[in-house]
Scaffold this motif. Structure first.
Motif, short mmCIF file in Angstrom:
data_model
loop_
_atom_site.label_atom_id
_atom_site.label_comp_id
_atom_site.label_asym_id
_atom_site.label_seq_id
_atom_site.Cartn_x
_atom_site.Cartn_y
_atom_site.Cartn_z
N ILE A 1 0.84 -1.20 0.00
CA ILE A 1 0.00 0.00 0.00
C ILE A 1 0.88 1.25 0.00
O ILE A 1 0.64 2.19 -0.75
N SER A 2 1.89 1.24 0.84
CA SER A 2 2.77 2.40 0.96
C SER A 2 3.40 2.75 -0.39
O SER A 2 3.55 3.93 -0.74
N ALA A 3 3.77 1.73 -1.16
CA ALA A 3 4.45 1.96 -2.43
C ALA A 3 3.62 2.80 -3.40
O ALA A 3 4.17 3.56 -4.21
N VAL A 4 2.29 2.71 -3.31
CA VAL A 4 1.45 3.50 -4.23
C VAL A 4 0.82 4.70 -3.52
O VAL A 4 0.59 5.73 -4.15
N LEU A 5 0.58 4.60 -2.23
CA LEU A 5 -0.14 5.65 -1.51
C LEU A 5 0.77 6.79 -1.07
O LEU A 5 0.45 7.97 -1.26
N CYS A 6 1.91 6.46 -0.48
CA CYS A 6 2.71 7.49 0.19
C CYS A 6 3.29 8.53 -0.77
O CYS A 6 3.41 9.70 -0.41
N ALA B 1 1.92 9.91 -3.08
CA ALA B 1 0.89 10.90 -3.41
C ALA B 1 0.43 11.66 -2.16
O ALA B 1 -0.55 12.41 -2.24
N CYS B 2 1.13 11.49 -1.05
CA CYS B 2 0.70 12.09 0.22
C CYS B 2 1.42 13.40 0.48
O CYS B 2 2.63 13.49 0.31
N PRO B 3 0.70 14.43 0.95
CA PRO B 3 1.36 15.72 1.24
C PRO B 3 2.35 15.64 2.39
O PRO B 3 3.18 16.53 2.54
N PHE B 4 2.30 14.58 3.20
CA PHE B 4 3.22 14.45 4.32
C PHE B 4 4.48 13.66 3.97
O PHE B 4 5.38 13.52 4.78
N TYR B 5 4.50 13.11 2.77
CA TYR B 5 5.55 12.17 2.39
C TYR B 5 6.96 12.78 2.46
O TYR B 5 7.87 12.21 3.05
N PHE C 1 7.58 7.17 8.85
CA PHE C 1 7.34 5.82 8.33
C PHE C 1 7.72 5.75 6.85
O PHE C 1 8.44 4.84 6.43
N ALA C 2 7.24 6.72 6.09
CA ALA C 2 7.48 6.69 4.64
C ALA C 2 8.97 6.84 4.32
O ALA C 2 9.46 6.27 3.35
N ARG C 3 9.68 7.60 5.15
CA ARG C 3 11.09 7.84 4.89
C ARG C 3 11.99 6.78 5.54
O ARG C 3 13.21 6.84 5.38
N ASN C 4 11.38 5.89 6.32
CA ASN C 4 12.14 4.83 6.99
C ASN C 4 13.25 5.36 7.87
O ASN C 4 14.30 4.75 7.99
N VAL C 5 13.06 6.54 8.48
CA VAL C 5 14.12 7.09 9.32
C VAL C 5 14.01 6.59 10.76
O VAL C 5 14.95 6.69 11.52
#
Ligand code: SF4
Length: 108
Positions: free
Chosen positions: A57-62, A64-68, A74-78
């Motif tokens: 899900i993250s691969a397609v959703l994140c 397109a997210c304004p917080f990405y 989470f999305a940046r794996n930091v």
């Protein structure tokens, strides 16, 4: 019960009811759009899903997210930060076959 209560209040560890959220995360936007044409049961949906599904899900959703870019660990794996409630809910809905990846792609 509105979507912020059903989705953010139940699934999102970052949600603060007192804060006026002018910008919604990508997960919230997707659920809001899908809810307009589909009946999504966010109340009895499981709160757990596999890391495999969340990564799909993250691969397609994140992206397109304004917080990405700046606001989502989470999305940046930091860190080992959890995903937002929107992603958690979408992953659960996918696992119980309430929505498909194609449904998700159709509203991004
Ligand atoms: S996990 Fe982060 S980048 Fe992905 S949809 Fe949620 S807030 Fe946006």
């Amino acid at each position: 019960m509105d979507l912020r209560e059903q989705l953010c209040g139940r699934y999102c560890s970052f949600y603060k009811p007192s804060r006026d959220e002018a910008v919604a995360c990508g997960g919230y936007r997707v659920i809001e759009k899908l809810s307009a044409t589909m009946s999504l049961d966010l109340v009895s949906c499981a709160e757990t899903s596999s890391s495999y599904t969340r990564e799909r899900i993250s691969a397609v959703l994140c992206a397109a997210c304004p917080f990405y870019r700046d606001d989502c660990d989470f999305a940046r794996n930091v860190t080992d930060a959890p995903p937002c409630g929107g992603l958690i809910a979408i992953a659960s809905l996918v696992e119980q076959d309430s929505i498909s990846i194609d449904d998700l792609l159709s509203v991004l």
